[in-house]
Enzyme design. Structure first.
Site, PDB file in Angstrom:
ATOM      1  N   ARG A 127       0.534  -1.215   0.119  1.00  0.00           N
ATOM      2  CA  ARG A 127      -0.111  -0.145  -0.034  1.00  0.00           C
ATOM      3  C   ARG A 127       0.457   0.870  -0.398  1.00  0.00           C
ATOM      4  NH1 ARG A 127      -3.962  -2.170   4.530  1.00  0.00           N
ATOM      5  NH2 ARG A 127      -1.789  -2.758   5.619  1.00  0.00           N
TER       6      ARG A 127
ATOM      7  N   GLU B  39       7.776 -19.951  25.137  1.00  0.00           N
ATOM      8  CA  GLU B  39       8.641 -19.092  24.710  1.00  0.00           C
ATOM      9  C   GLU B  39       9.107 -18.083  25.891  1.00  0.00           C
ATOM     10  OE1 GLU B  39       7.225 -16.540  21.279  1.00  0.00           O
ATOM     11  OE2 GLU B  39       5.372 -17.650  21.432  1.00  0.00           O
TER      12      GLU B  39
ATOM     13  N   ASP C  31      -2.251 -19.167  17.537  1.00  0.00           N
ATOM     14  CA  ASP C  31      -1.161 -18.852  16.953  1.00  0.00           C
ATOM     15  C   ASP C  31       0.107 -19.432  16.750  1.00  0.00           C
ATOM     16  OD1 ASP C  31       0.748 -16.599  16.609  1.00  0.00           O
ATOM     17  OD2 ASP C  31       1.681 -16.878  18.748  1.00  0.00           O
TER      18      ASP C  31
ATOM     19  N   HIS D 229       1.628 -25.129  13.943  1.00  0.00           N
ATOM     20  CA  HIS D 229       3.059 -26.136  13.968  1.00  0.00           C
ATOM     21  C   HIS D 229       2.543 -26.665  15.295  1.00  0.00           C
ATOM     22  CE1 HIS D 229       4.862 -21.946  12.475  1.00  0.00           C
ATOM     23  NE2 HIS D 229       4.098 -21.239  13.457  1.00  0.00           N
TER      24      HIS D 229
ATOM     25  N   LYS E 231      12.901 -20.599  26.519  1.00  0.00           N
ATOM     26  CA  LYS E 231      12.409 -20.370  25.261  1.00  0.00           C
ATOM     27  C   LYS E 231      12.933 -22.423  24.806  1.00  0.00           C
ATOM     28  CE  LYS E 231      12.951 -18.994  20.583  1.00  0.00           C
ATOM     29  NZ  LYS E 231      13.765 -18.555  19.489  1.00  0.00           N
TER      30      LYS E 231
END
Lengths: 508, 357
Positions: free
Chosen positions: A61, A235, A254, A259, A364
């Site tokens: 854009r 995470e 998410d 995944h 993590k």
């Protein structure tokens, strides 16, 4: 159709040929293009892996001239490329980049795009393959696909045409079905490449090598020997200023819907008869369809959601989810989700699959832990074998990619005492090569038309079919308290309620 | 290798392989005890046999291979007249941070004499890391050492371009191929060219042209004739050309005619004044006028295609030069792969450039 003879020059080459291609990136000035796509393209160029003719058109854009877009691309590559850019290669790549500004529902954009594509064909002297990469906000996916169809840019006469669609593919089962229908009205399924970048990771692909290239594991990979499976995608960071996206998505959309369920499918599917796109995806689909979606009343007993509260992460005090910028103080979006799934087939019936993912957890790590059952009889129990533990196979996806197997071994000394020891394989110590970025592999595969590491339409609907009842139940539940866990912790205690007796969450 | 690496060092004069092996174990044990996140790489043994006077130059080349370092490198430096062995063991590692693992690379340097070469296997065998492949590289010849090491060798690294006589180099590669897998740097220098040629003819509309190729021109650095002959051998083997011996037309100009069924293919190999080893350009052409030329250029290759109608098109094919350090690194990496096309290409290359009588 006349069969074309195999290319005899390909045998023995590590790098398979990619046909001359124009890559059109919609959302070319967005974050994904900035951090991942443009640096991945540079790395492919650096390695000499791009096709002999490669042109890139950015569509977005923002109003830029070609040169301004090239300057933005240069900055992205210089900042995020895993290889130090070679000035001549970088200049060469940037010189092939064009930019078309405009909103995605404007017919003029596609008319201009069509003219540019035709010019590039003219310049090459033959029809270049076209890959349309949709790296925009998901609401534009059907808009762009529809416009491409309207402009006739989906037509593949004498050329290969493909569309790559980023995640999230849909918001729930109904929207995924609708998007599939919209896309398949314009493109053939063989031309559609739905990305889940996890599948481009070497360690995820290694799961198939691990399972199907080793006779050692397959005999025990079933309900007779496996006690339970635990998949964690933890995470140690929060939502990092992405409240706008995350509030609408939450942990289940998410990471779990895509995944983590892909990891479940690769871990549990039957061996495909060949490593090709459809046979592999057929097997994944079969096992995904064997995961029975919960009834609404079952959701509280098989799924837990939670949000991080304030806490200490790496020695620093962090605020809770509801205090994050852009998050409603009464938000019910889950920053943590844990599930217990069952796979109703002969191989896995009765084996619980525990999945958990969350933001601001202690560490993590993304790993799959397959806990085997204890040995049926322990001959040395009376001689102080307290340390004997059932075997555990851990496949770590990140950060320290590898496989670890715990075994019982004798402690040196006069008595027969046993304790678990680890046998470990680490990518970093066992291979010379550095793993390429997942996007490098996936972009090349899409340009080559190899859909093995992409998600098929029926597969994506099966994935949504598993989480959709949970999303619905959570949406309808507007009263119950959302569990909280301190940032930097192991997650909410409520997740323990999912575990069968004798099972426990692995420490992160 | 990164400049920030730490090192543990052991050295001894007049030592033995057992003492060196003990030193390796002890250094590893000490380092692992000090930091159990440090683990030894276990990918590949690389045994290098060099003239003592060129040890530094070879060591520098090995330093520049980028990330493709062997796990354990055993560098045997041969000094005329020496009867004893001096050794130095170096463990290199980058202290890991956080939860990460650190990898230890081991290097053993042994100064030894020519008398040791005949039984070099008895020196090297105890020092190899067990259960991983062993690659040997003898850039200065040392045929005795090669013979001695062959029984414990999985892969032989050589460079046919470095031999003064290409025919002898190709014959030697062919001979070694019967004993172990051969990684030939002269072959690896042709990889980007082979990839580009394969890609050029991959679109279904172009594939038929492969069977109409009537001329191959390979331009190469003066000392890289072997690379050019291997490229010609590769095309001949893949496209079923029957090679005939090249003849010299002028200095640096070799010509042959290969037979592809009832069709002839002109093969022209010309040396150029390029400084870096390898090919400088390749042209393939079909009799009807279609041709494609690829020539080295900054940032990749300059491609020039002429259509059957005479229309010319020029563009850049992107790719960074790997440099000679990169080629050697690629050679090390190739130890873990198998290219089934090298053997047939070598056989056809030898037919183009047969051993001298």
């Amino acid at each position: 159709m006349t069969a074309v003879a195999e290319n005899p020059l390909v045998e023995g080459l590590e790098r398979l040929p990619v046909h001359p291609t124009v890559l059109v990136i919609f959302g070319a000035t967005g974050d994904l293009a900035h951090r991942k796509l443009l640096p991945a393209l540079y790395n492919l160029a650096h390695q000499g892996a791009l096709p002999e003719r490669f042109e890139l058109i950015g569509v977005s854009r923002s109003t830029y001239e070609h040169e301004e877009f090239q300057a933005i691309a240069r900055e992205s590559i210089e900042r995020f490329s895993r290889t130090k850019p070679d000035p001549a290669v970088l200049d060469g790549l940037l010189a092939e980049m064009r930019y078309i500004p405009g909103v995605f529902d404007d017919d003029n954009v596609y008319a201009e795009l069509g003219r540019t594509l035709d010019e590039l064909d003219q310049s090459a002297g033959y029809p270049l393959s076209r890959v349309f990469y949709l790296s925009t906000a998901p609401q534009f996916f059907p808009v762009i696909v529809g416009e491409l169809g309207k402009a006739g840019l989906n037509r593949a006469e004498a050329r290969e045409t493909r569309v790559v669609i980023e995640k999230p593919f849909g918001y729930d089962l109904a929207s995924a079905r609708k998007l599939n229908a919209d896309v398949l009205e314009v493109f053939d399924e063989s031309e559609v490449f739905r990305i889940d970048h996890y599948l481009g990771k070497e360690t995820v692909q290694n799961m198939m090598a691990f399972r199907f290239a080793n006779a050692l594991f397959e005999p025990v990979w079933n309900r007779n020997f496996v006690d339970y499976v635990q998949i964690s995608a933890a995470e140690d960071i929060g939502i990092e200023g992405r409240a706008g996206y995350y509030e609408g998505a939450g942990a289940l959309r998410d990471l779990v819907q895509n995944h983590m369920l892909q990891l479940v499918a690769l871990l549990t599917m039957e061996p495909p008869t060949a490593f090709d796109a459809n046979r592999l995806r057929d097997e994944k689909l079969k096992v995904l369809e064997a995961i029975v979606p919960p009834e609404p009343e079952q959701v509280p007993t098989m799924a837990v959601r939670a949000q991080y509260g304030s806490g200490v992460q790496g020695g620093v005090t962090v605020r809770g989810y509801r205090a994050e910028d852009g998050v409603a103080p009464d938000s019910r979006t889950a920053s943590y989700a844990a599930l217990r799934l069952q796979i109703s087939n002969w191989r896995w019936a009765g084996v619980p699959f525990y999945l958990r993912t969350g933001k601001h957890l202690a560490r993590k790590v993304t790993e799959i832990a397959v806990q085997l059952k204890p040995v049926p009889h322990l001959a040395f129990q009376s001689q102080g074998s307290i340390g004997v533990q059932p075997n555990l196979v851990v496949l770590t996806v990140q950060p320290d990619e590898g496989v670890s197997i715990s075994l019982g071994a004798k402690i040196p000394g006069p008595r027969m005492r046993i304790r678990p020891v680890n046998m470990e394989f680490h990518y970093g110590t066992s291979f010379l090569s550095q793993s390429p970025e997942a996007y490098e592999r996936l972009i090349l595969d899409a340009m080559r038309g190899d859909a093995t590491l992409f998600t098929r339409n029926d597969e994506i609907e099966a994935l949504w079919g598993i989480v959709d009842p949970i999303l619905t139940a959570w949406k309808q539940d507007t009263d119950s308290e959302i569990a909280q866990y301190p940032a930097g912790s192991q997650g909410p205690l409520e997740a323990n309620t999912l575990l069968h007796p004798g099972h426990s969450w692995r420490r992160l | 290798m990164e400049a920030a690496l730490s090192e543990d060092v052991w050295s001894a004069r007049d030592t033995t392989p057992d003492e060196i092996d003990d030193a390796l174990r002890e250094l590893l044990h000490e380092r692992h005890a000090a930091n159990n996140a440090l683990v030894p790489a276990r990918v590949l043994n690389l045994v290098v046999v060099v003239d003592r006077s060129w040890k530094g130059e070879i060591a520098n080349r090995l330093e520049r291979v980028g990330r493709y370092h062997a796990s354990r490198t055993v560098l045997c430096a041969v000094e005329p007249g020496r009867t004893t062995m001096d050794a130095r063991v170096v463990m290199r590692y980058d202290e890991p941070t956080g939860d990460a693992l650190g990898v230890i690379l081991e290097q053993v340097e042994i100064d030894l004499g020519e008398g040791h070469l005949q039984n070099l296997h008895s020196v090297v065998d105890p020092i190899r890391a067990a259960e991983i492949p062993t690659m040997i590289w003898c850039p200065h010849g040392h045929a005795e050492a090669v013979e001695s090491l062959l029984p414990l060798t999985d892969v032989i690294l050589l460079d046919s371009d470095e031999e003064p006589e290409p025919a002898a180099a190709l014959a030697r590669a062919n001979e070694l191929l019967t004993s172990a897998y051969v990684v030939d740097l002269a072959w690896l220098r042709t990889t980007p060219w082979r990839e580009r040629l394969a890609a050029t003819f991959d679109p279904p509309g172009r594939r038929e042209l492969l069977w109409q190729i009537g001329r191959l021109d390979a331009r190469h650095q003066a000392s890289s004739t072997a690379s050019a002959v291997l490229l010609a051998g590769w095309l001949a083997s893949r496209l079923h050309w029957r090679a005939t011996p090249l003849s010299a037309r002028d200095v640096g100009e070799l010509r042959a005619v290969a037979h592809a069924g009832d069709r002839d293919v002109e093969v022209c190999l010309d040396s150029s004044d390029q400084l870096v080893p390898g090919l400088t350009g390749v042209t393939v052409a079909v009799p009807e006028g279609w041709s494609l030329s690829l020539d080295r250029a900054p940032g990749g290759l300059c491609a020039r295609r002429v259509s059957a109608g005479g229309t010319e098109s020029v563009w850049k094919v992107l790719g960074a030069s790997r440099g000679e350090g990169g080629i050697l690194g690629e050679g090390v990496r190739q130890a873990l792969l198998r290219d089934p096309t090298y053997g047939p290409a070598l056989a056809h290359a030898r037919a183009f450039y047969p051993a001298l009588a």
